[in-house]
Design a protein around this motif. Structure first.
Motif, PDB file in Angstrom:
ATOM      1  N   SER B 208      33.630  19.563  94.843  1.00 51.94           N
ATOM      2  CA  SER B 208      33.713  20.839  95.544  1.00 51.94           C
ATOM      3  C   SER B 208      32.527  21.738  95.208  1.00 51.94           C
ATOM      4  N   VAL B 209      31.990  21.634  93.981  1.00 52.90           N
ATOM      5  CA  VAL B 209      30.784  22.415  93.679  1.00 52.90           C
ATOM      6  C   VAL B 209      29.627  21.942  94.557  1.00 52.90           C
ATOM      7  N   LEU B 210      29.559  20.624  94.787  1.00 48.30           N
ATOM      8  CA  LEU B 210      28.487  20.075  95.624  1.00 48.30           C
ATOM      9  C   LEU B 210      28.782  20.250  97.110  1.00 48.30           C
ATOM     10  N   ARG B 211      29.968  20.736  97.431  1.00 45.33           N
ATOM     11  CA  ARG B 211      30.424  20.874  98.820  1.00 45.33           C
ATOM     12  C   ARG B 211      30.313  19.550  99.575  1.00 45.33           C
ATOM     13  N   LEU B 212      30.765  18.462  98.970  1.00 39.47           N
ATOM     14  CA  LEU B 212      30.813  17.184  99.690  1.00 39.47           C
ATOM     15  C   LEU B 212      31.824  17.322 100.825  1.00 39.47           C
ATOM     16  N   ASN B 213      31.492  16.762 101.996  1.00 40.59           N
ATOM     17  CA  ASN B 213      32.479  16.797 103.076  1.00 40.59           C
ATOM     18  C   ASN B 213      33.476  15.655 102.889  1.00 40.59           C
ATOM     19  N   GLU B 216      31.957  12.146 102.782  1.00 42.04           N
ATOM     20  CA  GLU B 216      31.199  11.900 101.548  1.00 42.04           C
ATOM     21  C   GLU B 216      32.137  11.768 100.356  1.00 42.04           C
ATOM     22  N   ARG B 220      31.878   8.545  98.232  1.00 42.61           N
ATOM     23  CA  ARG B 220      31.130   8.724  96.989  1.00 42.61           C
ATOM     24  C   ARG B 220      32.034   8.905  95.774  1.00 42.61           C
ATOM     25  N   ILE B 221      33.223   9.474  95.992  1.00 36.86           N
ATOM     26  CA  ILE B 221      34.099   9.783  94.854  1.00 36.86           C
ATOM     27  C   ILE B 221      35.380   8.948  94.884  1.00 36.86           C
TER      28      ILE B 221
END
Lengths: 264, 305
Positions: B208-213, B216, B220-221
């Motif tokens: 959420s800090v990286l604002r992954l959509n 992603e 990625r996670i």
């Protein structure tokens, strides 16, 4: 108005019908380039405050402005260095930083520029030599340095550090504190750090924010540390300003606001 | 890990293997390297390790075969002794590729037909299982809605689905594939859901800090973080698939190792059944190892072997 403006922030959690007030009426202004530490006993809500600034938690009352814009969700302009590094174990050191850099600078920097920027930030924390290792293969101090590189690489307006050295041994911790001071001197970032280490707070900070104990914790006192920079830990041991500041924090924490568990 | 997983209702299922290293991993791990002083001691050390790993199973196998030989060599024994099994199936062993049309084919063709069904059914189960598991792991409402249904359906024995699928598909081939699918999907769903649920809050915070959509975050996670659990589900799933295909093929007929066994039974060819069972066991073992190796490759060693 201050660069980071925390005004009258409060938060309460409701669990199984019982509402507990964790923070109440927290107001603080931080100027650009300042290094601020928040210190307090465990459970006083200092990490909660950091999470509200990061946008990971929503304040129940009050609000936060960063550079004139309201903070209401997490974002890379407030990069966080997490207490337990939070590197993704399936990515290498470089890939961990790349995940952040590629996301933040996509469209603004070319692939080669991003790659150079990743290496530059790894070099800043002296981790370029281990760029292709996985988190499991490097020490705790190294992981935390990568965590710092990842946060710095986002070029945040505000760098949030959540007890960044808490899980490290004393020697590694001192070494990393020096590195962070050096980075702060070189880049002039605005930093907000949670700590429970009095010496760390005095050594690194321009001002120390001391929190009262919960429930409904708030800021008890803000102590400016008028020490010249660069600061060297060896010279400070006998420095009058340093010892006085240290004594003031200790007095606040152990005389006026002793930990509830200890007082009981 | 077990403490966090225990909070999850799915954990009640018996099909959740721990994702942490199992005792089996210890025996499968690489032999300790001997100090490389000179080639000769290294060779003897290698021989020692090989001896320690190879001699015990071979010795046990030899004893078992001997006991079997003695027990079944008496007159009136119900099963053939190993020597007779070998003699009677020698043609099948040396020529697995013959094809006389119909179902009169070599063992290679039977096994390959079974493997194709398993591959198809398992592939569908993997895709659908990971998708549904992600949904259930991610959404509280999906879990509340779907979990009770899954818990009931997963206890239905694989073969009980066969009549229904025969009625629906009106053909043996898709019915067998469906039985594999429905057998393999439950452990995949359940383990994927546990894996998604156990994604550390730290990783979510990073995202959420990286604002992954959403997309992603998923690639990625979520998937890498849950991969050890997902592969545990896939391993259980492939094992169950192989169990179910033999039974299903006995009923649907056609070419396949299950039908081969049933056909041998109808012709009272005990030796052929025994040979087929050995092949089934070996292939099941190989399938399990393949999924385990893919897991090690995909999770880059963070998953238990």
């Amino acid at each position: 108005m201050a660069y980071l403006d925390i005004s009258d922030v409060g938060i309460s959690f409701t669990r199984s019908g019982k509402t507990s007030e964790v923070l109440q009426g927290v107001s603080l202004g931080i100027e650009q380039g300042e290094y601020i530490s928040i210190i307090g006993h465990s459970g006083c809500g200092k990490s909660t405050l950091l999470n509200i600034v990061a946008g990971l938690l929503k304040a129940s009352t009050g609000g936060i402005l960063l550079d004139g814009k309201e903070v209401n969700s997490p974002g890379p302009d407030r990069a966080v260095v997490f207490q337990n590094h939070s590197l993704l174990p399936w990515l290498t050191v470089r890939e961990n930083v790349a995940l952040a850099v590629d996301k933040v600078f996509r469209g603004r920097k070319s692939k080669a520029e991003r790659r150079a920027w990743i290496d530059e930030n790894l070099a800043l924390v002296n981790m370029l030599h281990a760029a292709d290792k996985r988190p499991a293969e490097i020490s705790g101090g190294m992981k935390q340095r990568v965590g710092i590189a990842r946060a710095l690489a986002m070029e945040p307006k505000l760098l949030l550090l959540d007890e960044p050295f808490g899980a490290l041994d004393a020697l590694t911790r001192a070494h990393l504190q020096d590195q962070v001071m050096e980075i702060h001197a070189r880049l002039g970032n605005t930093m907000l750090m949670i700590t429970h280490d009095v010496d760390e707070a005095v050594l690194l900070s321009d001002r120390i924010v001391m929190m009262t104990n919960g429930p409904a914790a708030t800021i008890g006192e803000v102590l400016p540390i008028p020490l010249e920079r660069p600061r060297r830990r060896l010279e400070l041991v006998e420095d009058a300003v340093y010892t006085h500041a240290r004594a003031a924090v200790l007095e606040f924490l152990y005389a006026r606001h002793a930990a509830p568990a200890l007082a009981a | 890990m077990s403490t966090t997983a225990a909070k999850f209702p799915f954990e009640a299922g018996t099909e959740t293997l721990p994702a942490s290293p199992r005792p089996a991993a210890a025996s499968a791990s690489a032999p300790p390297r001997a100090p490389a002083a000179s080639p000769e001691p290294r060779l003897t050390a290698l021989l020692k390790v090989a001896g320690a790993r190879v001699v015990p199973p071979v010795a046990v196998l030899a004893v078992l075969l001997l006991v079997w030989e003695i027990l079944c060599s008496r007159a009136g024994a119900g099963l053939p002794p190993p020597s007779r099994v070998l003699a009677e199936t020698w043609d099948l062993i040396v020529d697995p590729f013959y094809d006389n049309g119909g179902t009169d084919k070599g063992l290679f063709w039977h096994i390959s037909a079974s493997l194709q069904r398993v591959a198809l059914g398992f592939a569908f189960a993997a895709v659908a299982g990971i998708a549904l598991g992600t949904l259930v792991g991610q959404s509280v409402w999906a879990m509340r809605g779907l979990d009770p249904i899954f818990q009931v359906l997963r206890t239905v024995p694989p073969l009980a689905w066969l009549p229904l699928s025969l009625a629906a598909f009106r053909d043996g081939q898709p019915s067998a594939i469906f039985v594999i699918f429905i057998t393999a999907i439950w452990p995949i769903i359940i383990n994927t859901a546990v894996g998604i649920r156990n994604i550390p809050q730290d990783y979510r915070n990073v995202a959420s800090v990286l604002r992954l959509n959403q997309f992603e975050f998923f690639w990625r996670i979520m998937i890498p973080s849950a991969a050890p659990y997902i592969f545990t589900g896939l391993r259980i799933g492939i094992g169950l698939s192989w169990l179910a295909i033999v039974a299903a093929e006995m009923l649907i007929g056609g070419v396949g190792i299950g039908f081969f066994i049933w056909d041998a039974w109808n012709s009272s060819k005990m030796s052929e059944i025994i040979l087929a069972l050995i092949y089934v066991g070996l292939i099941g073992f190989v399938l399990d190892r393949i999924v385990a190796l893919v897991a090690v490759y995909v999770t880059r060693g963070t998953s238990a072997q």
